[in-house]
Enzyme design. Sequence first.
Site, mmCIF file in Angstrom:
data_model
loop_
_atom_site.group_PDB
_atom_site.id
_atom_site.type_symbol
_atom_site.label_atom_id
_atom_site.label_comp_id
_atom_site.label_asym_id
_atom_site.label_seq_id
_atom_site.Cartn_x
_atom_site.Cartn_y
_atom_site.Cartn_z
ATOM 1 N N GLY A 1 0.845 -1.193 0.000
ATOM 2 C CA GLY A 1 0.000 0.000 0.000
ATOM 3 C C GLY A 1 0.872 1.232 0.000
ATOM 4 O O GLY A 1 1.961 1.244 -0.564
ATOM 5 N N CYS A 2 0.420 2.256 0.662
ATOM 6 C CA CYS A 2 1.157 3.510 0.725
ATOM 7 C C CYS A 2 2.516 3.290 1.390
ATOM 8 O O CYS A 2 2.602 2.699 2.462
ATOM 9 C CB CYS A 2 0.346 4.539 1.513
ATOM 10 S SG CYS A 2 1.208 6.099 1.721
#
Length: 179
Positions: free
Chosen positions: A14-15
């Site tokens: 993800g981020c």
Amino acid sequence: MTTKNLQIATVGGGCFWCTEAVFQEVKGVEEVISGYSGGTVPGRPTYREICSGLTGHAEVVQVTFDANVISYEDILVIFMTTHDPTTLNQQGADRGTQYRSVIYYHGDKQKEIADLVLKEMMPYYEQPIVTELSAAPVFYEAEKEHQDFYESNPEYGYCSFVIDPKLAKLRALHSDKLK
């Protein structure tokens, strides 16, 4: 004095702000650099280009760790338990191929260990694990404002609502591996 056995792990969950914050707390981790890997567009990508989802790159972190202190297997177990490896191209509200779950291995031994960890983790999830496993492509370091993001911006809303719970999970599941 023992000699360090520095190795590199490259993962995306993800981020990269989240993944970076997690690994910065792990004993034996020497450095964590946020960046981009796995794209098909030539040249050095920018954050804006990555966010478009059109370059094919994933947000990743490159973790330099001392294998005399923490194993690659432990790095991957921490990675797999601090993000959701069952959601394709998504982590929470972050959606797009740039947020895919990925392990980029550096050599045959890392591939072998990653295969083993992925198999061992399967029974712990109700849904199938969709983490991509590929040879490490070129790594591009992200812009300076993305490095040490959580450490520099702990009051930022995203940090409070998304990263803090991941760090709490890290501390609950892996307290013996923390600095």
